[in-house]
Design a protein around this motif. Structure first.
Motif, PDB file in Angstrom:
ATOM      1  N   SER A 135       8.605   6.799 -11.631  1.00 39.36           N
ATOM      2  CA  SER A 135       8.687   6.724 -10.169  1.00 39.36           C
ATOM      3  C   SER A 135       7.316   6.510  -9.556  1.00 39.36           C
ATOM      4  O   SER A 135       7.168   5.751  -8.590  1.00 39.36           O
ATOM      5  N   ARG A 136       6.288   7.146 -10.131  1.00 41.28           N
ATOM      6  CA  ARG A 136       4.927   6.927  -9.617  1.00 41.28           C
ATOM      7  C   ARG A 136       4.499   5.473  -9.821  1.00 41.28           C
ATOM      8  O   ARG A 136       3.843   4.884  -8.958  1.00 41.28           O
ATOM      9  N   ALA A 137       4.877   4.874 -10.963  1.00 42.41           N
ATOM     10  CA  ALA A 137       4.523   3.476 -11.222  1.00 42.41           C
ATOM     11  C   ALA A 137       5.158   2.555 -10.173  1.00 42.41           C
ATOM     12  O   ALA A 137       4.507   1.634  -9.663  1.00 42.41           O
ATOM     13  N   ALA A 138       6.427   2.800  -9.851  1.00 41.26           N
ATOM     14  CA  ALA A 138       7.107   1.979  -8.852  1.00 41.26           C
ATOM     15  C   ALA A 138       6.458   2.137  -7.481  1.00 41.26           C
ATOM     16  O   ALA A 138       6.195   1.146  -6.782  1.00 41.26           O
ATOM     17  N   LEU A 139       6.187   3.369  -7.092  1.00 42.37           N
ATOM     18  CA  LEU A 139       5.584   3.622  -5.779  1.00 42.37           C
ATOM     19  C   LEU A 139       4.176   3.042  -5.690  1.00 42.37           C
ATOM     20  O   LEU A 139       3.778   2.498  -4.651  1.00 42.37           O
ATOM     21  N   THR A 140       3.413   3.153  -6.774  1.00 41.14           N
ATOM     22  CA  THR A 140       2.054   2.610  -6.777  1.00 41.14           C
ATOM     23  C   THR A 140       2.085   1.096  -6.661  1.00 41.14           C
ATOM     24  O   THR A 140       1.279   0.493  -5.937  1.00 41.14           O
ATOM     25  N   SER A 141       3.027   0.461  -7.365  1.00 39.02           N
ATOM     26  CA  SER A 141       3.158  -0.992  -7.264  1.00 39.02           C
ATOM     27  C   SER A 141       3.492  -1.413  -5.845  1.00 39.02           C
ATOM     28  O   SER A 141       2.924  -2.379  -5.314  1.00 39.02           O
ATOM     29  N   LEU A 142       4.378  -0.685  -5.193  1.00 39.43           N
ATOM     30  CA  LEU A 142       4.715  -0.972  -3.801  1.00 39.43           C
ATOM     31  C   LEU A 142       3.522  -0.749  -2.879  1.00 39.43           C
ATOM     32  O   LEU A 142       3.272  -1.536  -1.954  1.00 39.43           O
ATOM     33  N   TYR A 143       2.781   0.318  -3.130  1.00 34.77           N
ATOM     34  CA  TYR A 143       1.642   0.678  -2.282  1.00 34.77           C
ATOM     35  C   TYR A 143       0.522  -0.360  -2.387  1.00 34.77           C
ATOM     36  O   TYR A 143      -0.181  -0.632  -1.412  1.00 34.77           O
ATOM     37  N   ASN A 144       0.375  -0.935  -3.583  1.00 31.46           N
ATOM     38  CA  ASN A 144      -0.720  -1.889  -3.797  1.00 31.46           C
ATOM     39  C   ASN A 144      -0.369  -3.307  -3.358  1.00 31.46           C
ATOM     40  O   ASN A 144      -1.151  -4.223  -3.566  1.00 31.46           O
ATOM     41  N   THR A 145       0.811  -3.485  -2.768  1.00 37.65           N
ATOM     42  CA  THR A 145       1.252  -4.808  -2.338  1.00 37.65           C
ATOM     43  C   THR A 145       1.441  -4.828  -0.832  1.00 37.65           C
ATOM     44  O   THR A 145       2.088  -3.946  -0.269  1.00 37.65           O
ATOM     45  N   ASP A 146       0.862  -5.817  -0.190  1.00 37.27           N
ATOM     46  CA  ASP A 146       1.110  -6.031   1.235  1.00 37.27           C
ATOM     47  C   ASP A 146       2.386  -6.851   1.370  1.00 37.27           C
ATOM     48  O   ASP A 146       2.415  -8.031   1.054  1.00 37.27           O
ATOM     49  N   LEU A 212       5.937   5.033   7.017  1.00 39.48           N
ATOM     50  CA  LEU A 212       6.062   6.426   6.600  1.00 39.48           C
ATOM     51  C   LEU A 212       5.771   6.561   5.109  1.00 39.48           C
ATOM     52  O   LEU A 212       5.071   7.483   4.673  1.00 39.48           O
ATOM     53  N   GLY A 213       6.309   5.630   4.315  1.00 42.37           N
ATOM     54  CA  GLY A 213       6.062   5.653   2.882  1.00 42.37           C
ATOM     55  C   GLY A 213       4.595   5.455   2.548  1.00 42.37           C
ATOM     56  O   GLY A 213       4.049   6.111   1.653  1.00 42.37           O
ATOM     57  N   ARG A 214       3.935   4.545   3.260  1.00 40.90           N
ATOM     58  CA  ARG A 214       2.500   4.312   3.022  1.00 40.90           C
ATOM     59  C   ARG A 214       1.678   5.556   3.371  1.00 40.90           C
ATOM     60  O   ARG A 214       0.746   5.919   2.660  1.00 40.90           O
ATOM     61  N   SER A 215       2.056   6.199   4.472  1.00 37.69           N
ATOM     62  CA  SER A 215       1.363   7.426   4.859  1.00 37.69           C
ATOM     63  C   SER A 215       1.533   8.502   3.783  1.00 37.69           C
ATOM     64  O   SER A 215       0.580   9.202   3.434  1.00 37.69           O
ATOM     65  N   GLY A 216       2.758   8.615   3.247  1.00 35.11           N
ATOM     66  CA  GLY A 216       3.003   9.581   2.187  1.00 35.11           C
ATOM     67  C   GLY A 216       2.218   9.272   0.930  1.00 35.11           C
ATOM     68  O   GLY A 216       1.712  10.177   0.258  1.00 35.11           O
ATOM     69  N   MET A 217       2.119   7.975   0.569  1.00 38.26           N
ATOM     70  CA  MET A 217       1.351   7.601  -0.622  1.00 38.26           C
ATOM     71  C   MET A 217      -0.128   7.908  -0.442  1.00 38.26           C
ATOM     72  O   MET A 217      -0.800   8.351  -1.383  1.00 38.26           O
ATOM     73  N   ARG A 218      -0.655   7.677   0.750  1.00 37.14           N
ATOM     74  CA  ARG A 218      -2.060   8.036   0.995  1.00 37.14           C
ATOM     75  C   ARG A 218      -2.268   9.527   0.784  1.00 37.14           C
ATOM     76  O   ARG A 218      -3.293   9.954   0.230  1.00 37.14           O
ATOM     77  N   ARG A 219      -1.281  10.313   1.196  1.00 37.34           N
ATOM     78  CA  ARG A 219      -1.376  11.767   1.028  1.00 37.34           C
ATOM     79  C   ARG A 219      -1.326  12.141  -0.462  1.00 37.34           C
ATOM     80  O   ARG A 219      -2.111  12.962  -0.938  1.00 37.34           O
ATOM     81  N   ILE A 220      -0.392  11.525  -1.204  1.00 39.33           N
ATOM     82  CA  ILE A 220      -0.274  11.813  -2.635  1.00 39.33           C
ATOM     83  C   ILE A 220      -1.539  11.425  -3.383  1.00 39.33           C
ATOM     84  O   ILE A 220      -2.015  12.152  -4.272  1.00 39.33           O
ATOM     85  N   LEU A 221      -2.105  10.266  -3.036  1.00 43.07           N
ATOM     86  CA  LEU A 221      -3.298   9.775  -3.729  1.00 43.07           C
ATOM     87  C   LEU A 221      -4.573  10.435  -3.228  1.00 43.07           C
ATOM     88  O   LEU A 221      -5.634  10.233  -3.806  1.00 43.07           O
ATOM     89  N   GLY A 222      -4.461  11.223  -2.167  1.00 35.53           N
ATOM     90  CA  GLY A 222      -5.638  11.905  -1.637  1.00 35.53           C
ATOM     91  C   GLY A 222      -6.585  10.987  -0.905  1.00 35.53           C
ATOM     92  O   GLY A 222      -7.769  11.283  -0.767  1.00 35.53           O
TER      93      GLY A 222
END
Length: 414
Positions: A135-146, A212-222
């Motif tokens: 799940s982290r791999a999927a979310l990271t891939s989404l986060y790294n793509t505009d 909202l998802g991007r904001s959450g990923m920023r929080r997870i990644l610190g």
């Protein structure tokens, strides 16, 4: 903020009230499940007619959408199981009145939810036991793509990650195809849950993170927003004779320890081949492996443990046992144009992997400096060098350190 899953969790917690009786196996009773499915609008099917036969659900465990809501409430610490009862956690009931905090609790706990809603048994995928990594791999891939990402591409990314710990080369083509198919099915189901949580939008065979998802990923990644606290950290490799090896790095104060680990690896120049731990003087933090009995480093932030002037110990490679001092030199705030993490200074090269610790490294430097030594050519071959001058223990390149850190930020490293 609108999230279907948040509203279901709130409604379920209110239904629990002062407490509800569970079955002997700790599940929601079937009678309660029959009331909850329409109340929460989970969409679970309680009975199904196929031909002349009516198939009735005999356990709430089979109602995967309902089980997801129940586990979400547990992950958010709104309810807990005690004996054969499900009871509210009173100190956390304030979350019900703060949808933003409740959403964040669910999102940060998403990697614990896979076994609640993914199929078990005969049709189980590799994603189910490897859900945190997948799940982290999927979310990271989404986060790294505009923009949007093709879902089939996400399925391939998840497969690569969750299949890595397993030896599948001996499988015939058909079993491998079935395993891959079940994994793709569960990846798509996971994306559907993320949609219900308000993390992604799904359309035309693609997925895209919401704001909202991007904001959450920023929080997870610190990762910090402008004005958020950052720390200036000095990382020093201990017990190295002659040349001090250190890096000065700016990191978010709220960076989780698992992210700090990959930052240290990149800034120093290690290759992340081995195990590691953090030590704050009393408690060990590391990967969530039961046999190691460390506190889960993913759930602890740097500023939870140390303030400016404070220190941590970081140990890498239990064989060579490289000890690093992590000194918090000072606190500042992130700027809108700043990049974090960022290396701002350093000195000397990182030792090669598997060189034998501080003693082995000192010996390697000695042999490289003596062309007449009987092991000189062996050491050059081990390092893959033609010329001993190509390895300079005093060399440190700030740009190279930051290139490695940029890979960490982009998700291509670590």
């Amino acid at each position: 903020m609108k999230s279907e899953l948040v509203e279901q969790v709130r409604a379920f917690t209110e239904w629990v009230g002062a407490g509800r009786k569970l079955t002997q196996t700790g599940r929601i009773t079937l009678a309660d499940a029959k009331a909850l499915v329409p109340l929460l609008k989970t969409g679970d099917v309680l009975e199904q007619t196929i031909g002349d036969h009516v198939y009735r659900t005999r356990s709430s465990e089979r109602l995967l959408n309902l089980m997801l809501v129940v586990e979400c409430a547990k992950v958010a610490r709104l309810v807990r199981k005690t004996g054969q009862r499900l009871v509210p956690v009173k100190k956390n009931q304030a979350l019900l009145d703060d949808p933003q905090k409740l959403w964040l609790a669910l999102f940060t706990g998403f990697d614990q939810l896979g076994q609640a809603f993914l199929h078990s048994g005969f049709s189980e995928s590799l994603l189910r036991p490897e859900f945190a990594a997948g799940s982290r791999a999927a979310l990271t891939s989404l986060y790294n793509t505009d923009g949007a990402v093709n879902i089939e591409s996400l399925c391939a990314t998840v497969w690569d990650v969750v299949s890595a710990p397993y030896i599948l080369d001996d499988l015939d083509e058909l079993p491998l195809e079935v395993l891959r198919s079940t994994n793709d099915r569960d990846t798509k189901q996971s994306l559907e849950v993320l949609r219900r949580l308000g993390v992604v939008t799904l359309r035309d065979g693609s997925a895209e993170l919401t704001e909202l998802g991007r904001s959450g990923m920023r929080r997870i990644l610190g990762e910090p927003e402008a004005g958020d606290p950052i720390y200036q950290v000095k990382i020093t490799l201990l017990e190295i004779e002659g040349l001090p090896v250190w890096r000065r790095v700016l990191v978010p104060a709220a960076i989780p320890l698992d992210r700090l680990h990959v930052v240290i690896q990149a800034a120093m120049g290690w290759e992340n081949y081995h195990l590691h731990y953090f030590l704050d003087g009393q408690t060990y933090y590391g990967e969530a492996e039961p046999e190691l009995q460390y506190r889960d480093e993913r759930k602890v932030r740097l500023d939870d443990l140390v303030k400016p002037g404070g220190r941590l110990l970081y140990n890498y490679d239990f064989g060579d046992s490289w000890d690093h001092e992590i000194l918090i030199e000072e606190a500042a705030v992130a700027t809108s144009d700043g990049r974090y993490p960022r290396c701002v200074a350093g000195e000397a090269a990182c030792p090669p992997e598997d060189v034998g610790g501080t003693g082995g490294y000192a010996r390697l430097i000695q042999i490289l400096g003596d062309p007449g030594h009987q092991e000189h050519q062996d050491i050059l071959g081990w390092l893959g060098l033609d010329d001993p001058g190509h390895f300079d223990p005093a060399r440190f390149d700030l740009d190279e350190a930051n290139q490695r850190l940029n890979q960490v930020v982009s998700g291509k490293g670590g």
